[in-house]
Enzyme design. Sequence first.
Site, PDB file in Angstrom:
ATOM      1  N   GLU A 356       0.817  -1.219   0.000  1.00  0.00           N
ATOM      2  CA  GLU A 356       0.000   0.000   0.000  1.00  0.00           C
ATOM      3  C   GLU A 356       0.848   1.267   0.000  1.00  0.00           C
ATOM      4  O   GLU A 356       0.594   2.215   0.745  1.00  0.00           O
ATOM      5  CB  GLU A 356      -0.955  -0.023   1.207  1.00  0.00           C
ATOM      6  CG  GLU A 356      -1.931  -1.182   1.116  1.00  0.00           C
ATOM      7  CD  GLU A 356      -2.904  -1.240   2.282  1.00  0.00           C
ATOM      8  OE1 GLU A 356      -2.481  -0.936   3.400  1.00  0.00           O
ATOM      9  OE2 GLU A 356      -4.075  -1.577   2.059  1.00  0.00           O
TER      10      GLU A 356
HETATM   11  N1  IFG Z   1      -4.369  -4.099   4.428  1.00  0.00           N
HETATM   12  C1  IFG Z   1      -3.123  -3.598   5.019  1.00  0.00           C
HETATM   13  C2  IFG Z   1      -2.940  -3.851   6.493  1.00  0.00           C
HETATM   14  C3  IFG Z   1      -4.235  -3.737   7.281  1.00  0.00           C
HETATM   15  C4  IFG Z   1      -5.289  -4.628   6.647  1.00  0.00           C
HETATM   16  C5  IFG Z   1      -6.538  -4.704   7.510  1.00  0.00           C
HETATM   17  C6  IFG Z   1      -2.001  -5.589   4.146  1.00  0.00           C
HETATM   18  C7  IFG Z   1      -0.745  -6.199   3.581  1.00  0.00           C
HETATM   19  C8  IFG Z   1      -5.579  -4.102   5.274  1.00  0.00           C
HETATM   20  N2  IFG Z   1      -1.989  -4.244   4.302  1.00  0.00           N
HETATM   21  O1  IFG Z   1      -2.940  -6.294   4.445  1.00  0.00           O
HETATM   22  O2  IFG Z   1      -2.005  -2.905   7.012  1.00  0.00           O
HETATM   23  O3  IFG Z   1      -4.671  -2.406   7.361  1.00  0.00           O
HETATM   24  O4  IFG Z   1      -7.375  -5.748   7.105  1.00  0.00           O
END
Ligand code: IFG
Length: 543
Positions: A356
């Site tokens: 992200e």
């Molecule tokens: N995606 C984000 C996490 C977390 C997650 C919550 C990943 C690799 C959503 N990154 O999963 O930091 O916020 O479900």
Amino acid sequence: MQSTLRTQVLKAVAIVAMASAAVSCRTQAPASSTGTSTSTTSASERLTNERLTEQSLIPMPVSVTATNNLFELTSNTDIYVQDGSPELRNIGQYLANLLNPSTGLGIGVQTTQRAPKQGNIYLALRNDAALGDEGYELTITRDGVQLVANKPAGVFRGIQTLRQSLPARVEMTSQQAGPWQIPTGTIRDYPTYEYRGAMLDVARHFFGVEDVKRYIDLIAAYKMNALHLHLADDQGWRIEIKSWPRLTTHGGSTQVGGGKGGFYTQEQYKDLVRYAQERYITIIPEIDMPGHTNAALASYPELNCDNKARELYTGIEVGFSTLCTEKEITYKFIDDVVRELAAMTPGPFLHMGGDESHVTPMKDYIPFINRVQDIVEKHGKRMIGWDEVTNAKLKPSTVAQFWAKADYAKSAAQQGAKVIMSPATKAYLDMQYDSTTKLGLHWAAYIELDSAYIWDPATMVPGVTKAHILGVEAPIWTETLTNMEQLEYMAFPRLPGIAEVAWSPSTVRDWNTYKVRLGKHGARLKAMGINYYPSKLVQWSEQ
Ligand code: IFG
């Protein structure tokens, strides 16, 4: 013996047994309430107890053969470990520590040159190539228990099966009534995937050493062998780095919701590593970058492109932060962090995140990841990254963790990198069970117990086959989870199911039979004090 003759003989034995059992249970002396079992259990009664094949073993072993008798732990039982292996002695003590509080039998640990006399438990190493590094063979007869493996890790995994073949009340920490009987038979078992992990996000909400040790105990019970600690994110930096102290003194001072946060000193981190290692679990630390770095950017102005320190962040948005990829000090920072982390991490992996990075232009992200990979390798470790890192040029030693984008997982496989399967739609334990779940999120999916169980890592992503897969991991993110009770509610009972996906061959995995096993396992979850979600999909028996 001819099979028909054998069948006739077995039938005759069964009829005699049933007849005498009917007699014996009328005359059977009640099990003594002092917790020491009576030795008057009649032979015929032994034939009427649950068979080894009916125990609610999770993960399901590769093969279980029942021989319809019983072994009984008594106050004369000791654990004998084969001489010459300090590890086996420690494992013997771990087993004694599991059994003694609930049985009150005062089971001791002895070393021995050869198998002990009847009535005891024997732990030994024995060459048996088919079992690999973590497989074991557990043989239970009415005269004793024998647990052998190629490596101590295999003996440790076998102990998790042994404890599950005892009544669930063995997991209690207070003394319970006997008898302590184990159905006889043989279990030969070994894992499908070599990496079987859980991830704990201690950045969004901080979880102290005792909570992490509890989670280590829980995942060890299901034969997991890796704990990935998500140690840094926008809301908090949780591991002391001596060369950059403000990362914790400032960056670790809060958390989601504005609470006081916290962090592990290097001594506390080393204690967690040791505790995990004693359970044959490898700690994998993650420092997420270049995104998810607000805690570091708030701690050191120079890490920001505009040289302005960011405010501490206590919300749950993602994708708004980035290290300054064009400044050299950023790579000095990363090198210092990796150096200190590697020095206190005996395991082979450092996880460097990579997810992200929405405000890091891809033209900057790619060289950044390539450079981080080099720094990690320079410090003698292999890099793991979330699946976005496959945009960079992965070293064959690098591992990509599939969470969201199947194409990235496929790209990793094509680049010759191994893949850890953590599909958010199946393995994210912070996902709500359904729309009524008060805790958790649902951006990926609502995940009930069947959905978390009914999937096969080897066929999940076209182009990613078993040969590309290092293993499976179940992450739990803690934006909405503030304590162990909430964490356990979301992690259990889905985590045991994912442990089975990672350990058991797909040929022995089937939701309709698993849910029956899991229902009977409810008594064990309760006895372990786990605050689990009592899904309506399962008939729970808690006695
Ligand atoms: N995606 C984000 C996490 C977390 C997650 C919550 C990943 C690799 C959503 N990154 O999963 O930091 O916020 O479900």
